[in-house]
Design an enzyme around this catalytic site. Structure first.
Site: not given
Ligand code: EPU
Length: 419
Positions: A22-23, A120, A306, A115, A398
């Site tokens: 994803k990132n 952030r 993460d 967030c 997500r």
């Protein structure tokens, strides 16, 4: 809103394939804005975040085609304004700023809000753009950056909490079309930054040093189309390795880059699990009683923030006292209150969680608060006795491609309740 229902206590075994990252996919999709020519990306994961990014690109004027995991983006003519309605769903939308500034020499993007994982800011992104000669204005909730031309500069991008991943991406994407040479000091070294640099170089950029703290970028006049395979998602891989540790009898993750997950495998080995490496695969198996651990999150190659929530779930049922310190997002502990409702004993002291391992967790209705916290609750549910119902599953969607289906393949008793 969908829910995930888990009947815990089922042993997991077998293998699953890891999806594209994803990132990596998000900034690489944004980078396709840097050229008029078509870009073809393979292994783009099917996630709501990648869908949001494709919606943003479409809004900006790009033509997007998607066939299974392959996405083709052609940004022949684009506009440079991304309003709140389009970007509000995803903080990573901010990474269109760099490519828009690079190509159009101006960009207006709605400021990302707060967030749940903490404040952030994007001050480092903006500092980088200013160093390239851009003016920055924040008004009416939007950030506007513009410059008659961008000129290479020496820029330091390390902040109070270390380097910035998307900040490095953003400044790199603007600098590839600047006049002259840009040096980014204190750059993020995450594999996703390297993947973006590889893609940009395929488009004709001249970037050296990706994966080190110093990036040297020689600006070019224009970029062309390119084809690229997104790297495997190291956080998805880490999450499945922890699933294998928490209730596995031998779980193999396939299509994984060994170095990208070594901080996670090191942690699991330190806890006493057995890790076996194959070609592009890793197997985790139990190996007697697991041991507690002291661990701190760090920028890559350290233990990733993460993976902190998932590790918290694992250590909650590991006998003894474990300590986790969160150095990247000190407030990223939304999962703790929910884990406690399942019987975990966790005490927060600032950015440190002190975990007294319990023998068993109990199923409970719990609420997902953000992507990785949700993954931690699913892992805890796999281990817990009885029924766990995780609501607000859209957080999971997500960033994890078919998490429930993949866990099912491994033998978990898990189902999605559609609403
Ligand atoms: N920071 C600043 N100023 C900035 C930018 C960042 O002070 O201008 C601080 C942040 O507040 C944080 C630290 O620097 O304390 C690192 O943040 P970073 O900028 O690296 O985070 P990011 O680029 O916004 C990406 C990932 C996150 C991941 C972090 C850290 C994407 C789309 N997001 O965010 O992923 O946690 O790097 O590795 O790549 C996730 O996937 O669940 C996720 C949150």
């Amino acid at each position: 809103m969908d829910k995930i229902l888990i009947h815990g206590g089922r042993p997991l075994s077998g293998s699953i394939k890891i999806s594209g990252s994803k990132n990596s996919a998000l900034p690489i999709l944004a980078a396709t804005l840097l050229t008029r020519e078509p870009c073809i990306l393979h292994r783009v994961p099917d996630l709501s975040d990648t869908h949001y990014m494709l919606q943003i690109l479409t809004h900006l004027g790009a033509q997007v085609e998607r066939a299974s995991g392959t996405v083709t983006v052609t940004s022949d003519t684009i506009e440079s304004i991304a309003p709140y309605d389009v970007v509000r769903k995803m903080r990573a939308s901010v990474c269109v700023l760099g490519p828009l500034l690079g190509r159009c020499k101006e960009a207006t993007v709605s400021m990302p809000g707060g967030c749940v994982i903490g404040d952030r800011p994007i001050d480092l992104h903006l500092k980088g753009f200013e160093a390239l000669g851009a003016a920055v204005r924040v008004e009416n909730g939007n950030v506007k950056v513009f410059a008659p031309k961008l000129v290479g500069a020496v820029i330091s991008l390390t902040g109070k909490f270390g380097p910035t991943v998307l900040g490095t991406d953003n400044v790199m994407m603007a600098a590839v079309l600047a006049d002259g040479i840009t040096v980014i000091e204190g750059a993020a070294t995450e594999p996703e930054v390297v993947d973006l640099a590889d893609f940009l170089n395929k488009m004709g950029a001249k970037i050296e040093g990706a994966g080190t703290r110093r990036l040297i970028i020689e600006g070019v006049k224009e970029l062309h189309g390119a084809e690229h395979d997104i790297i495997p998602d190291r956080i998805e891989a880490g999450t499945f390795l922890v699933a294998g540790a928490i209730c596995g009898q031998g779980v193999t993750v396939k299509r994984v880059v060994r170095d990208h997950v070594s901080s996670v495998t090191d942690a699991l080995i330190a806890c006493g699990y057995q890790i076996q490496w194959g070609e592009n695969s890793i197997t985790v198996s139990p190996n007697g009683a697991a041991k507690p651990l002291e661990i701190a999150t760090e920028p890559y190659p350290g233990f990733p923030t993460d993976m902190q929530a998932q590790m918290c779930a694992l250590l909650s049922t590991t006998d003894g006292i474990s300590v986790i310190t969160e150095n990247i997002f000190p407030q990223r502990y939304m999962h703790v209150a929910e884990l406690k409702r399942m019987g975990a004993h966790v005490q927060l002291e600032g950015a440190t969680a002190v975990i007294q391992g319990v023998e068993r967790l109990f199923g409970a209705p719990v609420m997902a608060s953000d992507l990785r916290a949700s993954a931690a609750l699913v892992l805890a549910g796999l281990k817990a006795e009885g029924r766990t119902e995780v609501s607000r599953v859209y957080h999971i969607d997500r960033g994890y491609e078919h998490l429930d289906e993949k866990l099912s393949e491994l033998g978990a008793h898990i189902e999605r309740l559609k609403e």
